[in-house]
Every structure is written in C-alpha cells, then in structure tokens.
Scaffold this active site. Structure first.
Site, mmCIF file in Angstrom:
data_model
loop_
_atom_site.group_PDB
_atom_site.id
_atom_site.type_symbol
_atom_site.label_atom_id
_atom_site.label_comp_id
_atom_site.label_asym_id
_atom_site.label_seq_id
_atom_site.Cartn_x
_atom_site.Cartn_y
_atom_site.Cartn_z
ATOM 1 N N LYS A 125 3.846 -1.570 7.636
ATOM 2 C CA LYS A 125 2.987 -2.759 7.377
ATOM 3 C C LYS A 125 3.539 -3.935 8.217
ATOM 4 C CE LYS A 125 1.202 -0.165 4.300
ATOM 5 N NZ LYS A 125 -0.380 0.561 4.574
ATOM 6 N N LYS A 167 7.172 -7.260 0.308
ATOM 7 C CA LYS A 167 6.373 -5.924 0.285
ATOM 8 C C LYS A 167 7.164 -4.792 1.083
ATOM 9 C CE LYS A 167 1.783 -8.068 0.664
ATOM 10 N NZ LYS A 167 0.408 -7.959 1.500
ATOM 11 N N GLY A 173 -0.898 1.586 -2.153
ATOM 12 C CA GLY A 173 -1.430 1.792 -3.323
ATOM 13 C C GLY A 173 -0.862 0.795 -4.558
ATOM 14 N N LYS A 246 -5.995 -1.882 -7.932
ATOM 15 C CA LYS A 246 -7.242 -2.229 -8.346
ATOM 16 C C LYS A 246 -7.897 -1.504 -9.569
ATOM 17 C CE LYS A 246 -7.577 -2.317 -3.446
ATOM 18 N NZ LYS A 246 -7.900 -1.295 -2.001
ATOM 19 N N GLU A 296 -3.179 -5.791 5.723
ATOM 20 C CA GLU A 296 -2.848 -4.149 6.156
ATOM 21 C C GLU A 296 -4.311 -3.453 6.169
ATOM 22 O OE1 GLU A 296 -0.932 -2.905 2.387
ATOM 23 O OE2 GLU A 296 -2.692 -1.827 1.792
ATOM 24 N N ARG A 300 -7.309 6.054 5.670
ATOM 25 C CA ARG A 300 -7.573 7.376 4.835
ATOM 26 C C ARG A 300 -8.871 6.636 4.092
ATOM 27 N NH1 ARG A 300 -6.412 4.809 -0.050
ATOM 28 N NH2 ARG A 300 -4.544 3.548 -0.247
#
Length: 465
Positions: A125, A167, A173, A246, A296, A300
């Site tokens: 990241k 981070k 996730g 989320k 970021e 996927r």
C-alpha cells in the site's frame, strides 16, 4: 441446455479457490458460460451451497484457513488433478497474493486476476501510494515510506498534524488500521498496528496518512485487458463502515460535487494504465467536498460488485474470465450506460449491540427476501451451520430502482422481509434499517463517521423521565 459452444468458452474447467457467497457467485457465471467448475473446501464447508452447486468439490483441509483456503500446494494439486485450466480466487484469502499467482503460472494454470508483478506493486500500500503520486494522482499527506519506528511516526504527526491513521502496508479488508487522535496514543497505536499487521498479513510494516473524519469513501470500478483497453464502470459510495469494513454500498455515488466524478474515474483509468493493469480492479479514494485523494487499489473482484452490475448490466465475473483467457473486453467505454440506483446491504451474523461480535450458529430459519429488482447473493440456507472460523457475512441484499429514494425504500422493504434466526444467532439487519432511515444518510450527507455515531447513540443507556 447450455447454448454456449466450446469455441465461446474461455476455459473448459475453472477451479474456485474460495468459499461462501463469492464461490457460489463464480460457479453461477461459469455454469452460464458452459464452464465446468471445481470448488475446493475445508471440513467446515463440506455442506456449503458452493460445494453443492459445483460440478466437483474436493476437500483440501481442516477448518483453519492456513491449512485449507490459504494453503497453495493443496489448491494447485487439486487443480492439476481435476483438469482445471484456470483458478478464480474470488476475494480475500489468496485473491491478492502475487506468490500464489506465480505458483499457478509455474504449474500451467491461469490465475484470474492481474499479473503477479502488478499485484506485488499495488499490494504494497505504501509503494502503491508513491506510484500513484508519481502518475499524478492526488494522495493524502503522509509518510513516503514504511515507518521504521515510533520516532518516524511522531515526525509524521508533527508534519501533517492529528488525527492520522496508521495502516498495514500489506493490509486489506479494513484490517490492520488504527486512528490516532492524541499525541499520547502514537506509541501504543504504532505497536498495536504493527502487531496486528504481522499477525494477519505476516508483514508488520506500517505507514501513516492524514485521517479525514468528515470524508466519504468512494471507489471506482475498472476493467482492463491485455489489448490496451481500459474502462471504468462508474463510482460506488462505501462510506457506511464498521471498523473500516463496509456495510452499505451504492452506485452511483450520490451527491458528489460538480466535476468530482470525472476526476475520480479519470484518475482510476490513468492509474490502471500506468501499471499495465488487467482484469477487474477497484481504485479507492477519500472525498471531502472538492478534495479527492487516492488511498489504495484492490486487485480483485469486490464484495460490493453487484451494485455496479445492477446499474450497468455488466457481469464482472464473465469479463474477468474472458480477460484471463487473453480475450479483449466485450465492451468499450461508450457501451457503459449506467441506469438507476443500486444499494447493497451486507447482512452479517454479528451482534451490533456488542461491538459487532460474531455470533455463528445453526440457521434454523433462513428466508431471504424477493420481489421486483431485488437480488440476494448468499450461501445461507435453513439448517446450515455458520462456521466460526471465517468472515461473518451471510448474505448481500441488493436493491435496484430508477432513483435513490425508491432504491432505499425497496431495500428497507427487502430487509424487513429477511428472516434469519437460530440459537444465539443475531444479524446486522436491524442496524442496517436504522442507517437507511437516518436523515443524513437519506440526504446523502453521510461520511465514514456515520455508523460510529449511530452505534454510539444506540449503546447509550436510556434515562427515565
């Protein structure tokens, strides 16, 4: 009878290296394309919906992910033994692991995703942040490189101010993050985040960015192939989050300031082109009024991909498979014509009154909603035992309507119909309905702080009188 001819199919057999609703989602598109599917599973998932739906299912290990879904040798061995030509990793587990993608390639298997070297560059990241800044994308103020010790973090805090967010370099996730509001929190937050990063990602490197509590989380879906074609499919708002994960997403992102959508989509396409991206990917941003900053890339398919599918009519998994087979995208930018509004709510088996504590168990009752323009992606069914070893997501409810007001009303109706129960089982359904009724959310004035504020109000004791 499937009308797909062998010439139309990108692969004869695809192995799905995942579980839950995303594994079932991939199986369904493969079946529509006439592709045979092999699903690998742990002992805990032997009776899962994906296992029951696949053409072939093979047990690869015990419930512990490190000995099953995160164990490449077992997955590759099954793929070779069953004649699979490609491996679809879904999301999570090995989906963004460049080493796994390289192992697949060395064994003659096609990994359905970006090339390993691209994933490696974007999976770090901090490196992705520098790379996108060099490409011209705006990034939040923060550390240029991973922090070596707490003194580095203190220097960043003096330079950019508080609050800031720490981070994990290898994070994803919503895991491996800590927000620091006061100077005396810097050292414990640094240590805790490094420890969590090392435990979850086997990489304890961290970096820091300016934290914007009043910002929105907006992301752009991109599709790219190996023929130079890169398109975007609009933006999603993913600001309703618990612990940086989320719970509610919608497309298109509502109430963006004039010109912001074009800047977001332009930045995402430029960023994808700069690294030679291929497949489905998501570029994530924080947006505060007119200010936009890249945070970021997710290399996927996303959990929230159905809202994009509902407004565009594009099957993202189908496009992933076509691109992985070396074929061009089936559509260009001018073919993307979003229509209406789609909202997704994640129904997790969690107790929202106890800090979202997972509460797995047997689903004695499981009746998903239906009705016009409602889609439910789920692997749950009556009698299924929700395993304690994995993510607590049990269903995604997606509602579409011509406008946002109708979409929210349809979603609330669908959630009201959803019946899930079992001994000790609780879900986030009622909390999701509270969010839908929140005035700030309904006015599209919400930020990433909304759910924390709402849950804080819910946890306060009521006073009599």
């Amino acid at each position: 009878m499937n009308a797909t001819t062998p010439e139309d199919r990108p692969f004869g057999t695809v192995l799905v290296a995942n579980r839950g609703e995303i594994a079932l989602r991939v199986v369904r598109t493969c079946r529509e394309m006439g592709i045979r599917t092999v699903v690998v599973h742990s002992t805990a998932d032997r009776d899962s919906a994906a296992v029951l739906a696949a053409d072939e299912a093979v047990q690869i290990g015990p419930a512990a992910p490190k000995r099953s879904y995160l164990y490449p040798p077992a997955i590759v061995e099954v793929a070779l033994r069953t004649g699979a030509e490609a491996v679809h990793p879904g999301y999570g587990f090995l989906a963004e692991d460049p080493d796994f993608a390289e192992i697949c390639a060395r064994n003659g298997l096609v990994f359905v995703g970006p090339r390993p070297e691209v994933m490696a560059r974007l999976g770090d990241k901090a490196a992705a942040r520098r790379l996108m800044a060099e490409t011209g994308l705006p990034v939040p103020q923060g550390s240029a490189r991973p922090l070596t010790d707490a003194r580095d973090l203190a220097a960043v805090a003096r330079e950019i101010g508080l609050p800031l967010i720490i981070k994990a370099v290898a994070g994803g996730g919503g895991r491996g993050m800590s927000v620091v509001w006061q100077a005396d929190q810097l050292l414990p937050a640094f240590r805790a985040t490094r420890a969590a990063a090392g435990a979850v990602f086997a990489d304890d490197r961290v970096y820091a960015e300016r934290f914007l509590p009043g910002a929105r989380h907006i992301e752009v879906q991109v599709l790219a192939d190996d023929h130079g074609n890169i398109i975007h499919l609009g933006a999603r708002d993913c600001s309703v989050q618990r612990r940086y994960q989320k719970l509610i997403e919608e497309s298109p992102a509502p109430a963006l300031a004039p010109g912001v959508l074009g800047r977001l989509t332009g930045a995402a396409v430029a960023g994808a082109r700069s690294v030679g991206y291929s497949g489905a990917g998501t570029f994530e941003f924080v947006v505060d009024g007119d200010d936009v900053a890249f945070i970021e890339v997710n290399c996927r398919i996303q959990v929230e991909h159905p809202v994009t599918e509902m407004v565009t009519g594009v099957d993202l998994v189908r496009e992933q498979l076509q691109v992985a087979a070396g074929r061009p995208l089936s559509l260009g930018q001018d073919d993307v014509r979003p229509r209406g509004v789609a909202v997704e709510c994640r129904v997790n088996v969690e107790d929202a009154d106890r800090d979202f504590l997972p509460c797995p168990g047997v689903l004695t009752e499981f009746v998903p909603p239906g009705g016009p323009f409602v889609r439910v992606d789920t692997h749950g069914y009556p009698g299924w035992r929700v395993p304690a070893e994995y993510d607590s997501l049990v269903a995604k409810v997606i509602a579409w309507a011509p406008d946002r007001r109708q979409a929210l009303a349809r979603m609330d109706r669908a959630l009201a119909e959803f019946r899930v129960s079992g001994p000790g089982v609780r879900t986030t359904r009622d909390l999701l309905r509270e969010v839908l009724a929140d005035p700030d959310f309904r006015a599209a004035e919400h930020t990433t702080s909304l759910l924390a504020e709402l849950t804080a109000r819910r946890s306060r004791p009521h006073r009599a009188g």
